[in-house]
Enzyme design. Structure first.
Site: not given
Ligand code: FPP
Length: 224
Positions: A12, A29, A122
């Protein structure tokens, strides 16, 4: 010392990181994917057998279309460029969740799972279009269809995580203390680590600190 078989992570804080850097949520992201790569490497190094990453929840569809599309294009690029390398490192790739994406991404996910299905070093479970409550309901419906008893071991065997031991550790970055519909059944006895850092800032050192803390934790599983 507690052995570590399975680490699960709620990654997150990407969006906030991007905004903090005066760029976009999508920039966050993109940077978050770099942390994913670092943590995969470190997990291999530590000889941990299972890593489950929460990449996209059933609720994430409510985000702006441009963000949803960007996340899937990141995933598409990542797998297109890296799946052969992951395969050569003996990594098995598994999707947790219903594959309801565009045809190209569905095909790529199926291809990646099939290519790596016999790898044993893994296992990376990528939770995509994942929701824990619907996973549990789906398991119970399977049991009903197969006319099997609804009990703990049968439910466990019908979750998307079948054949995966429950996580020893759950890490959530981004300074939020909630489970967000992630692995509600499987986390019953996991040690939970809430990390203040946003996911793009989370690095190998932070990860190792948590692994080391876990190793020293006394786990009772309800006993004394
Ligand atoms: C949460 O951060 C993250 C996500 C919903 C997406 C996770 C994706 C990645 C780590 C990158 C892509 C990964 C792959 C495997 C291709 P948020 O955007 O909800 O954070 P915030 O709380 O700051 O809004």
């Amino acid at each position: 010392m507690n052995p570590i078989k399975h680490v699960a992570i709620i990654m997150d804080g990407n969006g906030r990181w991007g905004i903090k850097k005066r760029k976009s949520r999508n920039f966050g992201h993109k940077q978050g994917l770099k942390s994913v790569e670092k943590i995969i490497k470190e997990t291999l190094k530590k000889k941990i057998r299972f890593l489950t990453l929460y990449a996209f929840s059933t609720e994430n569809w409510k985000r702006p279309k441009n963000e949803v599309n960007y996340l899937f294009s990141l995933l598409d690029n990542f797998l297109s460029n890296k799946i052969k390398e992951l395969h050569s490192q003996k990594i098995k790739f598994v999707v947790l969740g219903k594959k309801k994406f565009n045809k190209k991404l569905n095909n790529l996910l199926n291809y990646s799972e099939k290519l790596t299905s016999n790898n044993k070093k893994l296992q990376i479970n990528l939770a995509l279009n994942y929701g824990s409550k619907s996973e549990i309901i789906n398991a119970i419906n399977n049991l009903k269809k197969k006319k099997l008893q609804i009990n703990e071991s049968n439910i466990t065997r019908n979750l998307y995580t079948k054949n995966t031991p429950d996580p020893d550790i759950l890490i959530r970055t981004g300074d939020r203390k909630r489970l967000s519909n992630f692995l509600l059944w499987q986390l019953a006895y996991s040690e939970i680590f809430f990390e203040k850092k946003l996911w793009p800032d989370f690095n190998e050192k932070d990860y190792n600190n948590i692994l080391n803390k876990f190793k020293k934790t006394k786990r009772n599983f309800g006993k004394i």
